[in-house]
Design a protein around this motif. Structure first.
Motif: not given
Lengths: 93, 137
Positions: B11-29
């Motif tokens: 659901n759309l409410g999970a979008l912030p969680e999706v974006m936090r995953l991207a943030e975690a990825f780019f913290a080390s990529a």
């Protein structure tokens, strides 16, 4: 985080305008009765959900002979506007 | 190699969680803003497309982000989906139409097509996976 501040002539967008925040923006943009300058200088991110809000607002205003002028559109957000053809239907500068 | 993954609610409410995953990825990529922005946009557009268009689907959506050679590779998997490739099966968008003929529908997928370097789709046993590649150089 997304924030929208509406002044007399200007709207200032701050943060990330994604699908989770687009409804907040939609309510404000679709209630506009007059031409406005929209300042993108503090906006970090926009997706198609935000573009849809801008498009709906522009259609409504242009029907009344008005429109949005977008300023401080830079970097990735300028790229998205270009790839969407929005630079042809908005006054950007 | 950098790799993160998560299963998120459909659901759309999970979008912030999706974006936090991207943030975690780019913290080390090892990727800059010119890669991060299109990757985040593509992730959002595909995720929201699945949430909006596969309303009968149940269960979580799986998201994986990893580096592979010079690419960031994003995989989004729906384990309960009919065969539908949202990128190839979506109609093209005409970005030269005048304002009164413009529709916002389809714009997200249009941007994904333009911003990603390679897009793959696979489907088997009601499991559909979209894999997007974005070069880091």
């Amino acid at each position: 985080m997304f924030d929208i501040v509406v002044g007399e002539h200007e709207i200032i967008l701050t943060g990330r305008l994604d699908a989770a925040e687009a409804e907040k923006a939609r309510g404000i943009f679709l209630s506009l009765e007059d031409a406005k300058v929209v300042d993108f200088g503090r906006l970090e991110y926009i997706s198609s959900a935000g573009l849809g809000v801008l498009l709906a607002a522009q259609k409504k205003l242009v029907d009344r002979g008005k429109g949005l002028r977008l300023i401080n559109v830079r970097g990735h957000i300028r790229d998205v506007f270009h790839l969407s053809g929005f630079d042809q239907i908005f006054d950007i500068g | 190699m950098t790799e993160v993954s998560a299963s998120v609610k459909r659901n759309l409410g999970a979008l912030p969680e999706v974006m936090r995953l991207a943030e975690a990825f780019f913290a080390s990529a090892p990727a800059g803003a010119s890669v991060r922005f299109p990757v985040e946009l593509a992730l959002e557009e595909i995720f929201t497309n699945i949430v909006r268009h596969n309303r009968e689907g149940t269960g979580a959506i799986r998201i994986d982000l990893r580096t592979a050679g010079q690419d960031v590779v994003i995989s989004i998997t729906d384990f309960d989906a009919p065969r539908f490739d949202p990128v190839s099966d979506a109609p093209p968008v005409d970005i030269d139409k005048p304002l009164d003929e413009r529709q916002s529908g389809g714009l997200g997928i249009h941007l994904v097509r333009k911003m990603m370097d390679r897009i793959e789709y696979s489907h088997s046993n009601r499991t559909g996976t979209i894999t997007l590649h974005k070069r880091m150089d």
